[in-house]
Design an enzyme around this catalytic site. Structure first.
Site, PDB file in Angstrom:
ATOM      1  N   LEU A  42       0.841  -1.199   0.000  1.00 32.95           N
ATOM      2  CA  LEU A  42       0.000   0.000   0.000  1.00 32.95           C
ATOM      3  C   LEU A  42       0.873   1.245   0.000  1.00 32.95           C
ATOM      4  O   LEU A  42       1.959   1.258   0.597  1.00 32.95           O
ATOM      5  CB  LEU A  42      -0.903   0.002   1.233  1.00 32.95           C
ATOM      6  CG  LEU A  42      -1.943  -1.126   1.306  1.00 32.95           C
ATOM      7  CD1 LEU A  42      -2.814  -0.940   2.540  1.00 32.95           C
ATOM      8  CD2 LEU A  42      -2.807  -1.173   0.051  1.00 32.95           C
ATOM      9  N   GLU A  97       3.288  -5.615   8.147  1.00 34.51           N
ATOM     10  CA  GLU A  97       2.472  -4.496   8.633  1.00 34.51           C
ATOM     11  C   GLU A  97       2.685  -4.172  10.096  1.00 34.51           C
ATOM     12  O   GLU A  97       2.528  -3.021  10.505  1.00 34.51           O
ATOM     13  CB  GLU A  97       0.972  -4.780   8.447  1.00 34.51           C
ATOM     14  CG  GLU A  97       0.518  -4.801   7.029  1.00 34.51           C
ATOM     15  CD  GLU A  97       0.921  -6.069   6.321  1.00 34.51           C
ATOM     16  OE1 GLU A  97       1.044  -6.019   5.105  1.00 34.51           O
ATOM     17  OE2 GLU A  97       1.120  -7.102   6.970  1.00 34.51           O
TER      18      GLU A  97
HETATM   19  N1  CO8 Z   1       4.490   3.714  -0.200  1.00 32.23           N
HETATM   20  C1  CO8 Z   1       4.891   4.974  -0.585  1.00 32.23           C
HETATM   21  N2  CO8 Z   1       6.179   5.270  -0.889  1.00 32.23           N
HETATM   22  C2  CO8 Z   1       7.081   4.281  -0.811  1.00 32.23           C
HETATM   23  C3  CO8 Z   1       6.723   2.972  -0.418  1.00 32.23           C
HETATM   24  C4  CO8 Z   1       5.351   2.698  -0.119  1.00 32.23           C
HETATM   25  N3  CO8 Z   1       4.912   1.479   0.263  1.00 32.23           N
HETATM   26  N4  CO8 Z   1       7.836   2.212  -0.430  1.00 32.23           N
HETATM   27  C5  CO8 Z   1       8.843   3.026  -0.819  1.00 32.23           C
HETATM   28  N5  CO8 Z   1       8.400   4.251  -1.042  1.00 32.23           N
HETATM   29  C6  CO8 Z   1       9.171   5.432  -1.538  1.00 32.23           C
HETATM   30  C7  CO8 Z   1      10.358   5.731  -0.629  1.00 32.23           C
HETATM   31  O1  CO8 Z   1       9.995   6.572   0.444  1.00 32.23           O
HETATM   32  C8  CO8 Z   1      11.291   6.428  -1.624  1.00 32.23           C
HETATM   33  O2  CO8 Z   1      10.836   7.748  -1.800  1.00 32.23           O
HETATM   34  P1  CO8 Z   1      11.872   8.940  -2.184  1.00 32.23           P
HETATM   35  O3  CO8 Z   1      12.486   8.529  -3.487  1.00 32.23           O
HETATM   36  O4  CO8 Z   1      10.997  10.136  -2.244  1.00 32.23           O
HETATM   37  O5  CO8 Z   1      12.890   8.993  -1.066  1.00 32.23           O
HETATM   38  C9  CO8 Z   1      11.040   5.685  -2.928  1.00 32.23           C
HETATM   39  O6  CO8 Z   1       9.753   5.073  -2.784  1.00 32.23           O
HETATM   40  C10 CO8 Z   1      12.060   4.600  -3.226  1.00 32.23           C
HETATM   41  O7  CO8 Z   1      12.122   3.722  -2.119  1.00 32.23           O
HETATM   42  P2  CO8 Z   1      13.475   3.021  -1.711  1.00 32.23           P
HETATM   43  O8  CO8 Z   1      14.636   3.924  -1.880  1.00 32.23           O
HETATM   44  O9  CO8 Z   1      13.262   2.430  -0.351  1.00 32.23           O
HETATM   45  O10 CO8 Z   1      13.561   1.859  -2.816  1.00 32.23           O
HETATM   46  P3  CO8 Z   1      14.411   0.521  -2.716  1.00 32.23           P
HETATM   47  O11 CO8 Z   1      14.421  -0.035  -4.102  1.00 32.23           O
HETATM   48  O12 CO8 Z   1      15.721   0.743  -2.036  1.00 32.23           O
HETATM   49  O13 CO8 Z   1      13.558  -0.454  -1.759  1.00 32.23           O
HETATM   50  C11 CO8 Z   1      11.510  -1.441  -1.013  1.00 32.23           C
HETATM   51  C12 CO8 Z   1      12.310  -0.913  -2.206  1.00 32.23           C
HETATM   52  C13 CO8 Z   1      12.200  -2.685  -0.431  1.00 32.23           C
HETATM   53  C14 CO8 Z   1      10.127  -1.828  -1.512  1.00 32.23           C
HETATM   54  C15 CO8 Z   1      11.446  -0.369   0.089  1.00 32.23           C
HETATM   55  O14 CO8 Z   1      11.071   0.854  -0.499  1.00 32.23           O
HETATM   56  C16 CO8 Z   1      10.472  -0.664   1.195  1.00 32.23           C
HETATM   57  O15 CO8 Z   1      10.742  -1.490   2.053  1.00 32.23           O
HETATM   58  N6  CO8 Z   1       9.300   0.018   1.168  1.00 32.23           N
HETATM   59  C17 CO8 Z   1       8.319  -0.095   2.216  1.00 32.23           C
HETATM   60  C18 CO8 Z   1       7.440  -1.262   1.962  1.00 32.23           C
HETATM   61  C19 CO8 Z   1       6.411  -1.414   3.055  1.00 32.23           C
HETATM   62  O16 CO8 Z   1       6.729  -1.504   4.224  1.00 32.23           O
HETATM   63  N7  CO8 Z   1       5.134  -1.415   2.677  1.00 32.23           N
HETATM   64  C20 CO8 Z   1       4.070  -1.533   3.633  1.00 32.23           C
HETATM   65  C21 CO8 Z   1       2.834  -0.903   3.105  1.00 32.23           C
HETATM   66  S1  CO8 Z   1       1.456  -1.244   4.188  1.00 32.23           S
HETATM   67  C22 CO8 Z   1       0.547  -2.433   3.399  1.00 32.23           C
HETATM   68  O17 CO8 Z   1       0.767  -2.712   2.247  1.00 32.23           O
HETATM   69  C23 CO8 Z   1      -0.569  -3.119   4.149  1.00 32.23           C
HETATM   70  C24 CO8 Z   1      -1.056  -4.347   3.371  1.00 32.23           C
HETATM   71  C25 CO8 Z   1      -2.222  -5.080   3.900  1.00 32.23           C
HETATM   72  C26 CO8 Z   1      -2.286  -5.338   5.337  1.00 32.23           C
HETATM   73  C27 CO8 Z   1      -3.227  -4.495   5.949  1.00 32.23           C
HETATM   74  C28 CO8 Z   1      -3.162  -4.459   7.432  1.00 32.23           C
HETATM   75  C29 CO8 Z   1      -4.105  -3.460   8.078  1.00 32.23           C
END
Ligand code: CO8
Length: 289
Positions: A95, A164
């Site tokens: 998400l 999450e």
């Molecule tokens: N949402 C919005 N922005 C994001 C997200 C995201 N999920 N993930 C990364 N970004 C942004 C970063 O902030 C960064 O922004 P900027 O360039 O402005 O600094 C940009 O994207 C690039 O990110 P990274 O530099 O981290 O990219 P990498 O290639 O190094 O890493 C990853 C990629 C591994 C995907 C890493 O970005 C990461 O771990 N992201 C977070 C993923 C995460 O924790 N998602 C959880 C979302 S919650 C969810 O999906 C709930 C699902 C259903 C369950 C419900 C329960 C209630």
């Protein structure tokens, strides 16, 4: 043999080199804003490519576009799809966390309902679905993979799982059951409690993905092979088996989806959750500095 050629239907911007790269005899592509659909009319299949840089996060627009893409392809009577990503490192980052940070209650409700609708659509679609996982698939990305009929992941240094709890909220029942169905109750409980992100090898061992390939160049051919194999099963029998397993889970969510939305909205609007999400976002943005 000459296949019928269809004109491109272009809804979004696509550069000329990319168009040339995608254009193949017997295929046409339909580019929306965030999802690129490359349809193979002869085979009755399509590749649905997520293309929302940088990490294919599931914003409200992305969720709605994915749902309408699947519904469009169902209406066109396609037989199967491969879901993959335009990025070489990230399949889907889950998400869009910016949707969860300081949202208005109204937008959050619409967003969560769109996530429920996308999941119900993907999980129970009559299309045969194969996830070609070419990068990280945390949280909602893992939900997508677990919801397909078959999944293949590249065996590289990427991770997949439901993380999450690190963001301060527990997976709702319908998400939790996806993991329980894949890897048994105790393993799922442990993984959810500690926000475990699995290596591809671990994901295979735990039943989160079905197959691994060693190199990203092997991924799409393998996904096509898997899809074609599944398409050999008579469609009605395949769909009936699929629905007999999956419809009860979808019906279950339908029976409490308003309550699910209320619960999620309540948790996300709490100061404590917002503080955790704010710090998590900050860490994501500062980790490369
Ligand atoms: N949402 C919005 N922005 C994001 C997200 C995201 N999920 N993930 C990364 N970004 C942004 C970063 O902030 C960064 O922004 P900027 O360039 O402005 O600094 C940009 O994207 C690039 O990110 P990274 O530099 O981290 O990219 P990498 O290639 O190094 O890493 C990853 C990629 C591994 C995907 C890493 O970005 C990461 O771990 N992201 C977070 C993923 C995460 O924790 N998602 C959880 C979302 S919650 C969810 O999906 C709930 C699902 C259903 C369950 C419900 C329960 C209630």
């Amino acid at each position: 043999m000459l296949f019928k050629m269809r004109p491109f239907q272009i809804y979004g911007k696509l550069s000329a080199p990319k168009l040339n790269h995608l254009f193949k005899v017997g295929t046409y592509n339909c580019v929306r804003n965030l999802v690129n659909v490359i349809q193979d009319e002869k085979n009755g299949t399509a590749r649905v490519m997520l293309q929302k840089p940088p990490v294919n996060s599931l914003s409200l627009e992305m969720l709605n576009e994915l749902t309408s893409t699947i519904k469009d392809l169902e209406e066109k009577k396609l037989r199967g799809i491969i879901i993959s990503s335009d990025s070489s490192r990230v399949f889907c980052a889950g998400l869009d966390i910016t949707e969860l940070y300081k949202p208005s209650e109204e937008r959050l409700r619409i967003f969560w309902k769109a996530f429920q609708t996308f999941w119900k659509t993907l999980y129970s679609t009559p299309l045969v679905t194969v996830a070609a996982v070419n990068g990280h698939a945390p949280a909602g990305g893992c939900v997508m993979v677990l919801s397909c009929d078959h999944s293949i992941m590249v065996n590289s240094d990427v991770r997949i799982g439901l993380n999450e709890s690190l963001l301060g909220f527990a997976a709702p029942k319908w998400v939790r059951l996806l993991l329980v169905n894949a890897c048994k109750n105790r393993a799922a409980e442990h993984a959810l409690k500690i926000s475990k992100l699995f290596t591809p090898k671990e994901a295979l061992d735990f039943g989160i993905v079905d197959e691994l390939v060693d190199s990203s160049s092997d991924l799409l051919p393998k996904a096509e092979e898997a899809l074609n194999q599944l398409l050999k099963v008579p469609a009605l029998a395949f769909q009936k088996e699929k629905l007999s397993f999956r419809k009860p889970f979808v019906d279950d969510l339908i029976s409490y989806e308003d309550q699910d939305t209320d619960d999620v909205v309540k948790v996300f609007l709490q100061d404590e959750t917002q503080n955790i999400i704010g710090k998590y976002l900050e860490n994501l943005k500062t980790k490369k500095k």
